[in-house]
Design an enzyme around this catalytic site. Structure first.
Site, short mmCIF file in Angstrom:
data_model
loop_
_atom_site.label_atom_id
_atom_site.label_comp_id
_atom_site.label_asym_id
_atom_site.label_seq_id
_atom_site.Cartn_x
_atom_site.Cartn_y
_atom_site.Cartn_z
CE LYS A 7 14.52 52.30 -22.54
NZ LYS A 7 13.47 52.51 -23.44
NE ARG A 65 7.42 29.24 -17.31
CZ ARG A 65 6.43 28.23 -17.04
NH1 ARG A 65 5.25 28.43 -16.77
NH2 ARG A 65 6.91 26.99 -16.82
#
Ligand SMILES: *Cc1c(COP(=O)(O)O)cnc(C)c1O
Length: 380
Positions: free
Chosen positions: A196, A47
């Site tokens: 994207k 993490r």
């Protein structure tokens, strides 16, 4: 290093020190062995940090001309981290024609935590200043906007932000650093939905933040680690691979976008085409000065503004895939009134231009002739 080289080598060691692999390995591990408590090789827990993610974060920083970057599990997770810089009572001035998920995060989550948002039409960036007061902490800009392709003057927004000592964040998802580099124009934070164009292959959901300032980077890193909305190493590998062709993909997206915008503008059944490359676009001059080219995102409306006809057109398309999202190699078409903007009341969405017949295209990198033929048969 020039941009087209940075997409491939930026922030990379070029060969992995362990075995010389040319691509950074996928370090599929949650933890790292220590020789003595605290005795590790730079990574303790995934993490907090992972070598594959670190390679991607250095690449993000490089292509946006930043110094530090952070990768998140989605674009919205990246925006969520920026909002956690704020405290109850703080105010944000945001673009009004905003990605729907960002609007939902601002109004449904962060308004509830006592943050006030002003949604402002920023096509004239001077309007931002009217909303600034001593509680304003952040200006949030998205340009070009979705789906109306409005253009906002980043330099002007940055000078207003500097004057009032307010942070400026720019959602650079639509443009990508190939087209515009907001940090160079004075923005403090660049945000991406790497889902994207950066990923570019419609196979991963990811977000990114890039900054120049070390103190701001440290605050955002604290939030990334404390809130934990990180992405896994496999996804980091996919986006690293995607980035290597960003410049060639974007070049083709722009060429195809231009050809299709011009085709649609001449079509007898089309009323209006929204694309910043047209001289008739209200902020074409700003687009020309702050963007390297005009991209492959195009919206258009048909004459008569008929809802049923627009649905038929998107259903008739054979190469363009009817789907949400954008920025992949394949061309996509969407109908905002029934898809991305369906939850916004008709009167409200029509105020920003999202009328019943509006169709949004994410023009891919196929052959432009095939794409035009597809539009021709679908529109009739
Ligand atoms: C998709 C998108 C987002 C949200 O990103 P996710 O990766 O879907 O969480 C934010 N801003 C813009 C402009 C987008 O297109």
């Amino acid at each position: 290093m020039k941009f087209n080289t940075k997409t491939i080598h930026g922030g990379q060691q070029n060969v992995d020190p362990a075995y010389g692999s040319v691509m950074p390995p996928i370090y599929q591990t949650s933890t790292y062995s220590q020789t003595t408590p605290g005795g590790h090789k730079g990574f303790e827990y995934s993490r907090s940090g992972n070598p594959t993610r670190a390679a991607l974060e250095r690449a993000f920083a490089s292509i946006e001309n930043g110094a530090f970057a952070l990768a998140f599990g989605s674009g919205l997770a990246a925006i969520d981290a920026v909002m956690k810089l704020l405290r109850p009572g703080d105010e944000v001035i945001s673009t009004n024609d905003l990605y729907g998920g960002t609007y939902r995060l601002f109004t449904k989550i962060f308004e509830g935590f006592g943050i006030k948002f002003h949604f402002v039409g920023m096509e004239n960036a001077e309007r931002i200043e009217q909303y600034i007061n001593d509680k304003t902490k952040l200006i949030w800009v998205e340009t070009p906007t979705n789906p109306m392709m409005n253009i906002i003057d980043i330099k002007k927004a940055a000078s207003i932000a500097k004057k009032h000592n307010v942070l400026l964040a720019v959602d650079n998802t639509f443009a990508t650093p190939y087209l515009q580099q907001p940090l160079e124009m004075g923005a403090d934070i660049v945000m991406h939905s790497a889902t994207k164009y950066l990923g570019g292959h419609s196979d991963v959901v990811m977000g990114a933040l890039v900054v120049k300032d070390k103190v701001l980077a440290d605050r955002l890193y604290f939030i990334q680690n404390a809130s934990g909305a990180i992405c896994g190493p496999q996804d980091c590998f996919l986006v690293l691979r995607g980035l290597k062709t960003l410049h060639v993909r974007m070049q083709r997206h722009c060429e195809n976008g231009k050809a299709i915008a011009e085709y649609l503008a001449e079509h007898p059944k089309i009323e209006k085409v929204y694309w910043p490359g047209f001289e008739s676009h209200p902020n074409h001059a700003i687009a020309k000065s702050q963007m390297h080219d005009y991209g492959g995102m195009i919206s258009f409306v048909t004459k008569g503004n008929n809802y049923g006809e627009a649905i038929k057109i998107v259903e008739n398309l054979k190469i363009f895939i009817l789907a949400e999202s954008l920025g992949g190699v394949e061309s996509l078409a969407g109908h905002p009134a029934s898809m991305t903007h369906a939850s916004i009341p008709k009167v409200e969405r029509e105020k920003i231009g999202v009328v019943d017949s509006l169709i949004r295209l994410s023009v891919g990198i196929e052959d432009a002739k095939d794409l035009i033929a597809d539009l021709k048969q679908a529109i009739g």
